[in-house]
Design a protein around this motif. Structure first.
Motif, mmCIF file in Angstrom:
data_model
loop_
_atom_site.group_PDB
_atom_site.id
_atom_site.type_symbol
_atom_site.label_atom_id
_atom_site.label_comp_id
_atom_site.label_asym_id
_atom_site.label_seq_id
_atom_site.Cartn_x
_atom_site.Cartn_y
_atom_site.Cartn_z
ATOM 1 N N TYR A 225 0.818 -1.226 0.000
ATOM 2 C CA TYR A 225 0.000 0.000 0.000
ATOM 3 C C TYR A 225 0.848 1.270 0.000
ATOM 4 C CZ TYR A 225 -4.310 -2.607 0.930
ATOM 5 O OH TYR A 225 -5.388 -3.451 0.827
ATOM 6 N N LYS A 226 2.160 1.151 0.207
ATOM 7 C CA LYS A 226 3.002 2.343 0.391
ATOM 8 C C LYS A 226 3.027 3.250 -0.836
ATOM 9 C CE LYS A 226 6.230 1.353 4.107
ATOM 10 N NZ LYS A 226 7.637 1.233 4.518
ATOM 11 N N GLU A 227 3.187 2.673 -2.020
ATOM 12 C CA GLU A 227 3.301 3.493 -3.221
ATOM 13 C C GLU A 227 2.034 4.312 -3.457
ATOM 14 O OE1 GLU A 227 5.486 5.230 -5.990
ATOM 15 O OE2 GLU A 227 6.231 3.620 -4.667
ATOM 16 N N GLN A 228 0.873 3.644 -3.269
ATOM 17 C CA GLN A 228 -0.391 4.350 -3.456
ATOM 18 C C GLN A 228 -0.563 5.461 -2.422
ATOM 19 O OE1 GLN A 228 -2.779 3.756 -6.022
ATOM 20 N NE2 GLN A 228 -3.320 5.766 -5.258
ATOM 21 N N MET A 229 -0.162 5.179 -1.188
ATOM 22 C CA MET A 229 -0.284 6.174 -0.110
ATOM 23 C C MET A 229 0.631 7.368 -0.385
ATOM 24 S SD MET A 229 -2.346 4.946 2.464
ATOM 25 C CE MET A 229 -1.734 5.194 4.116
ATOM 26 N N LYS A 230 1.815 7.122 -0.952
ATOM 27 C CA LYS A 230 2.727 8.226 -1.299
ATOM 28 C C LYS A 230 2.093 9.127 -2.353
ATOM 29 C CE LYS A 230 7.188 5.999 -0.286
ATOM 30 N NZ LYS A 230 8.431 5.440 -0.887
ATOM 31 N N LYS A 231 1.470 8.507 -3.365
ATOM 32 C CA LYS A 231 0.816 9.286 -4.419
ATOM 33 C C LYS A 231 -0.322 10.116 -3.847
ATOM 34 C CE LYS A 231 1.888 6.150 -8.248
ATOM 35 N NZ LYS A 231 1.317 5.234 -9.277
ATOM 36 N N TYR A 232 -1.111 9.508 -2.954
ATOM 37 C CA TYR A 232 -2.195 10.248 -2.302
ATOM 38 C C TYR A 232 -1.645 11.455 -1.551
ATOM 39 C CZ TYR A 232 -5.720 6.590 -3.127
ATOM 40 O OH TYR A 232 -6.609 5.728 -3.702
ATOM 41 N N ASN A 233 -0.532 11.242 -0.843
ATOM 42 C CA ASN A 233 0.044 12.312 -0.029
ATOM 43 C C ASN A 233 0.506 13.477 -0.896
ATOM 44 O OD1 ASN A 233 0.818 13.139 2.691
ATOM 45 N ND2 ASN A 233 2.911 13.050 1.927
ATOM 46 N N ARG B 27 -2.557 15.268 -2.392
ATOM 47 C CA ARG B 27 -3.375 15.954 -1.388
ATOM 48 C C ARG B 27 -2.978 17.412 -1.249
ATOM 49 N NH1 ARG B 27 -3.195 12.257 1.949
ATOM 50 N NH2 ARG B 27 -5.248 11.367 1.571
ATOM 51 N N TYR B 28 -1.676 17.718 -1.440
ATOM 52 C CA TYR B 28 -1.213 19.105 -1.357
ATOM 53 C C TYR B 28 -1.430 19.839 -2.682
ATOM 54 C CZ TYR B 28 1.016 17.950 3.082
ATOM 55 O OH TYR B 28 1.244 17.581 4.372
ATOM 56 N N LYS B 29 -1.360 19.112 -3.820
ATOM 57 C CA LYS B 29 -1.476 19.758 -5.130
ATOM 58 C C LYS B 29 -2.937 19.965 -5.521
ATOM 59 C CE LYS B 29 2.883 17.790 -6.824
ATOM 60 N NZ LYS B 29 3.494 16.864 -7.811
ATOM 61 N N ASN B 30 -3.745 18.922 -5.414
ATOM 62 C CA ASN B 30 -5.159 18.991 -5.792
ATOM 63 C C ASN B 30 -5.950 18.007 -4.929
ATOM 64 O OD1 ASN B 30 -7.644 19.203 -6.994
ATOM 65 N ND2 ASN B 30 -6.873 19.033 -9.080
ATOM 66 N N PRO B 31 -6.422 18.452 -3.754
ATOM 67 C CA PRO B 31 -7.109 17.553 -2.810
ATOM 68 C C PRO B 31 -8.333 16.858 -3.394
ATOM 69 C CG PRO B 31 -6.603 19.678 -1.793
ATOM 70 C CD PRO B 31 -6.314 19.819 -3.244
ATOM 71 N N LYS B 32 -8.965 17.470 -4.423
ATOM 72 C CA LYS B 32 -10.166 16.872 -4.995
ATOM 73 C C LYS B 32 -9.884 15.544 -5.688
ATOM 74 C CE LYS B 32 -12.575 21.263 -5.685
ATOM 75 N NZ LYS B 32 -13.204 22.170 -6.684
ATOM 76 N N LYS C 180 -0.176 22.885 6.605
ATOM 77 C CA LYS C 180 0.240 21.776 5.747
ATOM 78 C C LYS C 180 0.202 20.459 6.503
ATOM 79 C CE LYS C 180 3.058 24.350 2.446
ATOM 80 N NZ LYS C 180 4.372 24.464 1.773
ATOM 81 N N SER C 181 -0.452 20.479 7.674
ATOM 82 C CA SER C 181 -0.584 19.267 8.477
ATOM 83 C C SER C 181 -1.844 18.505 8.073
ATOM 84 C CB SER C 181 -0.639 19.622 9.960
ATOM 85 O OG SER C 181 0.568 20.229 10.377
ATOM 86 N N ILE C 182 -1.811 17.198 8.312
ATOM 87 C CA ILE C 182 -2.917 16.324 7.921
ATOM 88 C C ILE C 182 -3.521 15.690 9.167
ATOM 89 C CG2 ILE C 182 -3.530 14.236 6.642
ATOM 90 C CD1 ILE C 182 -1.240 14.861 4.740
ATOM 91 N N LEU C 183 -4.854 15.720 9.250
ATOM 92 C CA LEU C 183 -5.570 15.082 10.349
ATOM 93 C C LEU C 183 -6.012 13.694 9.888
ATOM 94 C CD1 LEU C 183 -6.787 15.550 13.229
ATOM 95 C CD2 LEU C 183 -8.899 16.188 12.071
#
Length: 697
Positions: free
Chosen positions: A333-341, A344-349, A380-383
């Motif tokens: 799951y790490k690669e997908q989670m990195k892409k999400y991260n 999330r900063y560039k285009n959260p939608k 820039k923090s994530i909850l």
């Protein structure tokens, strides 16, 4: 013989002069053709005698393959520019001074070339025999001038729009640039800017608490001009400025100093209050009941509550500031989670707010996790809120495995079992379903499905059953059903029962009650919303001038988070009576009420004592109280959510909400339970603050 020798000598000289003249003519012709300038020779009657290659090439680009005979017919000269040429030619013939002028030629595909035009007479034997027109291309110069003007305009607009005071001083200690904000912040006139740097800063430092400290700062900068620096300046009147300075560099050379001054007085004044409320927020964060973490922009766990230890296996001290969030994620799951991260900063939608993944705890145990993730506003923090769904998935896996092995037999052992024929008439319902929904089995067998279930579910149920009949395949879905007395979530499988020809004769409905799981999933999905609501109330507790303003904000927050149309907040006064502190503007007209004595109204509804003795919110969907003649004119609410306000466990008031479009549910109750604690804390602090101010006066 003497004459013959002279003639030979003259002939040689003449031949030499003719040869030199030919060379000179050839040289001038070459220059005439290769020069990048546009050159035209016209006769005294406007006839074009000669043009160079630059004119020919430009003329070809605008679609003309030949040079016309008259200047007025030349396509590269716009008609509205031709008068400039005629005026200049008239000046030549009238022996007036001829000044060069700017114009433009038409180019390829509608483009233009800006030129500066020089006209001069061509004379023979003292008479004007032709006119020379030389046009020098200045297009690049024009573009540079335009770019420079735009750059200067942007620079000026930027200086005016920034909220900081800006001043730039050159190496001669002279002010070369500033904005109006600088003058306003330091209360100085434009005339003061004529002073050199030393006298200027002496002037501005007069109102500082420590002028010598500021002078020392200037001295250190003079000794180290290449360094950037930031300082806090405090004034005698309580103002606080942040001063930032850096060298002004042009072409790798320090030409002066740039200064920026920011008024941070409000920030400093609120610093202590913010520290206190951060502490309170951390308390709420810790007591939320769900494993929650805050991840910084470097993917490091910046904060974690005690619930997270139950899932991760690490104590708070072991992970805060030491562990990366992705350290716990299993490799697949790490690669997908990195892409999400990154997204999330560039285009959260483009990133889902909630998804499932797997992590490994301290003991190496792999767990299935449902995560709800969002960026904390203005940071820039994530909850991250996480829920361990390992057991749920294990059950689902067993169900799927069982379906593959035993199909209809395994599906039939679910909690709710019903069977419909092709016309959707009920043929069978098991005892559990009938008892749970308070149905008489003998009365409903043979009835159409639409006569048994509520109208709001009929259309969707009918579509699903019809799809099973058409596709002849099992369909599964999760749906909300509002059978009496309570609504519930069901995981439903619709199974086609076929005859020996493969035609569907009946549809078997097998459903499992998943209400508790769905409610907790819904609550998890609303954690960010609840945190924001509590944050809004705490922030208003700082900003509100009056207690009434704070209470009104609390009511708006409660209505918004529960999607309630109406609401009120009542509180017990020092005499033991309950007073309405805030209410929706249209609540009286909506329910035909004469006043806002809601405690009396709740007594007539026979629910006052119940809410006074409750520690949890109470929900009344499909509200229908006992009849009371005094309530004959009152328009009853569709549904009610009542939440007690408790001070040290003692009832001190309540928040009443009503008329949600859908029914109130478990997540509404949990949300109000958390928010009610925040309301009480905010009110008590505001009152303590008021008492403190009164005692100081």
């Amino acid at each position: 013989m003497k004459n013959k020798g002279c003639n030979d000598k003259s002939t040689k000289v003449l031949k030499k002069e003719i040869s030199n003249l030919k060379k000179e003519i050839a040289f001038k012709d070459k220059i005439f053709d290769i020069t990048p300038n546009y050159i035209l020779i016209i006769g005294v009657d406007g006839e074009i005698l000669e043009v160079n290659d630059s004119v020919k090439n430009l003329n070809y680009r605008v679609g003309d393959t030949r040079i016309p005979t008259k200047l007025s017919q030349l396509n590269i000269i716009p008609s509205n520019e031709f008068y400039k040429y005629t005026q200049a030619i008239d000046s030549i013939f009238n022996n007036k001074t001829i000044e060069p002028f700017e114009s433009f030629f038409l180019g390829n595909e509608g483009g233009i070339r800006y030129v500066k035009v020089y006209l001069s007479p061509v004379k023979a034997d003292g008479e004007i025999s032709a006119i020379s027109i030389l046009a020098r291309d200045i297009t690049d110069l024009k573009l540079m001038e335009k770019s420079l003007k735009e750059s200067l305009a942007i620079q000026e607009a930027t200086l005016k729009s920034v909220s900081n005071g800006i001043v730039v001083i050159n190496n001669h200690r002279e002010v070369i640039c500033y904005n109006q904000k600088f003058l306003e912040m330091w209360n100085i006139s434009e005339e003061a800017l004529d002073l050199d740097e030393i006298h200027l800063f002496n002037r501005v430092s007069e109102n500082l608490k420590d002028p010598l400290e500021f002078k020392e700062i200037i001295k250190n900068i003079d000794q180290q001009p290449h360094k950037n620096c930031t300082h806090i300046l405090r004034f005698n009147d309580g103002r606080v400025y942040k001063a930032y300075s850096q060298p002004h560099i042009t072409n790798h050379t320090i030409n002066g100093r740039f200064w920026s001054f920011q008024d941070i007085t409000p920030i400093k004044n609120d610093e202590e209050s913010l520290k206190e409320y951060v502490s309170q927020y951390k308390t709420l964060f810790e007591d939320s009941g769900i494993a929650t973490l805050i991840i910084d922009e470097n993917n490091t766990i910046a904060l974690a509550n005690s619930e997270s230890e139950k899932i991760l296996g690490y104590s708070q001290q072991e992970i805060i500031g030491k562990k990366k969030w992705l350290d716990f994620v299993v490799p697949e799951y790490k690669e997908q989670m990195k892409k999400y991260n990154e997204l999330r900063y560039k285009n959260p939608k483009l990133v889902p707010d909630r998804y499932e993944f797997r992590l490994m705890d301290k003991d190496g145990k792999v767990k299935d996790i449902m995560a709800n993730i969002s960026i904390i506003p203005e940071t820039k923090s994530i909850l991250v809120s996480i829920l361990d769904i390992t057991k749920r998935n294990e059950v689902l896996e067993k169900i799927i495995e069982s379906e593959n092995k035993y199909r209809t037999l395994a599906e039939a052992v679910e909690d709710f079992i019903l069977m419909f024929d092709k016309d959707q008439r009920l043929e069978y319902i098991n005892e559990y379903a009938a008892r749970k929904w308070k149905l008489n089995r003998e009365e409903i067998i043979g009835k159409l499905r639409g006569e048994i279930f509520p109208p709001e579910e009929n259309e969707l149920q009918s579509k699903y059953i019809q799809r099973v009949l058409d596709l002849k395949k099992t369909l599964r879905d999760e749906n909300l059903i509002t059978m009496c007395p309570d609504s519930m979530w069901l995981d439903t499988a619709l199974i086609p029962l076929k005859n020996h020809l493969g035609d569907v004769e009946k549809v078997l409905c097998v459903a499992r009650d998943i209400t508790e799981r769905k409610e907790y999933e819904l609550l998890l999905g609303r954690q960010n919303e609840i945190h924001k609501a509590m944050g809004t109330i705490l922030t208003k507790g700082i900003q509100a001038e009056t207690e009434e303003e704070l209470i009104q904000t609390c009511l708006h927050v409660c209505q918004d988070i529960t999607n309630s149309e109406l609401g009120f907040i009542s509180e017990e006064d020092e005499h033991g009576s309950f007073q309405t502190r805030a209410a929706s503007e249209n609540i009286l007209t909506k329910h035909n009420l004469e006043d806002t004595n809601f405690s009396l109204l709740l007594r007539k509804f026979n629910i006052w004592e119940e809410i006074k003795n409750s520690e949890k919110p109470l929900i009344y969907n499909n509200f229908s109280p006992l009849k009371d003649n005094s309530l004959s004119k009152v328009k009853l609410p569709k549904n009610i959510l009542l939440t007690p306000l408790l001070k040290n466990g003692k009832f001190m008031g309540l928040v009443g909400l009503s008329n949600k479009k859908d029914n109130y549910d478990f997540s509404d109750s949990k949300a109000m339970e958390s928010i009610s604690t925040t309301i009480v804390e905010a009110l008590l602090r505001k009152r303590a603050e008021k008492k403190l101010k009164k005692s100081i006066r």
